[in-house]
Design an enzyme around this catalytic site. Sequence first.
Site, PDB file in Angstrom:
ATOM      1  N   ASP A 277      83.924  13.520  45.866  1.00  0.00           N
ATOM      2  CA  ASP A 277      84.441  14.616  46.703  1.00  0.00           C
ATOM      3  C   ASP A 277      84.297  14.243  48.184  1.00  0.00           C
ATOM      4  O   ASP A 277      84.033  15.094  49.038  1.00  0.00           O
ATOM      5  CB  ASP A 277      83.721  15.928  46.404  1.00  0.00           C
ATOM      6  CG  ASP A 277      84.441  17.165  46.962  1.00  0.00           C
ATOM      7  OD1 ASP A 277      85.591  17.028  47.413  1.00  0.00           O
ATOM      8  OD2 ASP A 277      83.838  18.249  46.968  1.00  0.00           O
ATOM      9  N   GLY A 314      82.352  18.841  51.661  1.00  0.00           N
ATOM     10  CA  GLY A 314      82.540  17.584  50.963  1.00  0.00           C
ATOM     11  C   GLY A 314      81.368  16.650  51.177  1.00  0.00           C
ATOM     12  O   GLY A 314      80.404  16.959  51.869  1.00  0.00           O
TER      13      GLY A 314
END
Length: 386
Positions: A277, A314
């Site tokens: 991610d 993230g």
Amino acid sequence: MLLTNARLVFPDRIAPRGSLHIDGGKIASVSEQALEPLPGEEILDLRGQFLAPGFIDMHIHGALHRDTMEADADAFQTICRHHARGGTTSLALTTITATADEILRVILAVKRFRAVPPDGAQVLGVHLEGPYFSKEKPGAHQLELIRTPRRDEWQPWLAHADCITQMTLAPELPGALELIDALTAAGIRVSGGHSDAWDEEAATAFAHGMRQATHTFNCMSTARRRGPYRVAGLLEFAMSEPDMLCELIADGRHVSPTLMRMLYNAKGPDGIVLITDATAGAGLTEESHFSLADIDCVVRDGVGLTADGKALAGSTATMIGCVHNMTQLVGITLPEAMRMATLNPARALGLETKKGALAPSFDADLVVFTDDFEVTRVLIAGRPLA
């Protein structure tokens, strides 16, 4: 090319010494014994380092200030090269919540980019993360752009289904089941995420084809009271359903080691897929600022945060780091951790006959690393990464 004197990492074991032939971008043969070089073949002595399939990352947004949403070949190239250095040989470029036109522009740009031979990790397609989320679980996505599914909006995206690997959505939204049906019929993997779903809403979505949970534990409903009763959320449904695959950001920050161990104990080595991610902060130094759409973010304590420090934005992880963390923080074996980064994502994407294992006829996407989990060589389709 002949790779010799390697510790071969298979899904169920490590062979202490082995060799591997590459021919035409494919693995021609693998042996747990020494192989003789063919005439004119280049020989690479790995001196006892690990040789494994290259990592497959189903969920990457960016790196080094560059983002998938730029819909730009140079940005894609930067992202692919950065993550290849961490051992990732295939990836899905991932969108964020945006306008319909911006999302379509990314899909078309990735389609063009995939037509060019890779100089870095191979792009498998686009993972559409958003815009159909619960406003209760936005994460770092722009709240004003989060909305419910409309056929007239998502249908043009599905016209390019061959370039879409996965879509993350909140399954409880009005119109979500129709979209899940369409995605499943088009061969696109459906993942529940950024969701406030109740147990039965998750179960209904599963019946329609949802088979994955996005960044498990992050931005998803968990057990809570409905009136006097305690009811499960998407998290518990995903952990309890054997056919649900759970994404995990194993950077040790997004999910604590205790929760990582809990997920492993619930799902086992075949029920987890490691993802980074990673956003545009990946590869940047501490306190560097970067953007996630119009949101100002900062690299701090080894992760991406919104600039106010209130929400995750993230990760900055590499896949080799996630594999290492699984062995150290969860205490699982290297073959198990490698399955989560290679064979499991290959199976999820229908690539298990060509990627994710050291086997003849498979793509020669390979990573070489030391006992300290330092990546020393990466080969993509048999070509060394420069």
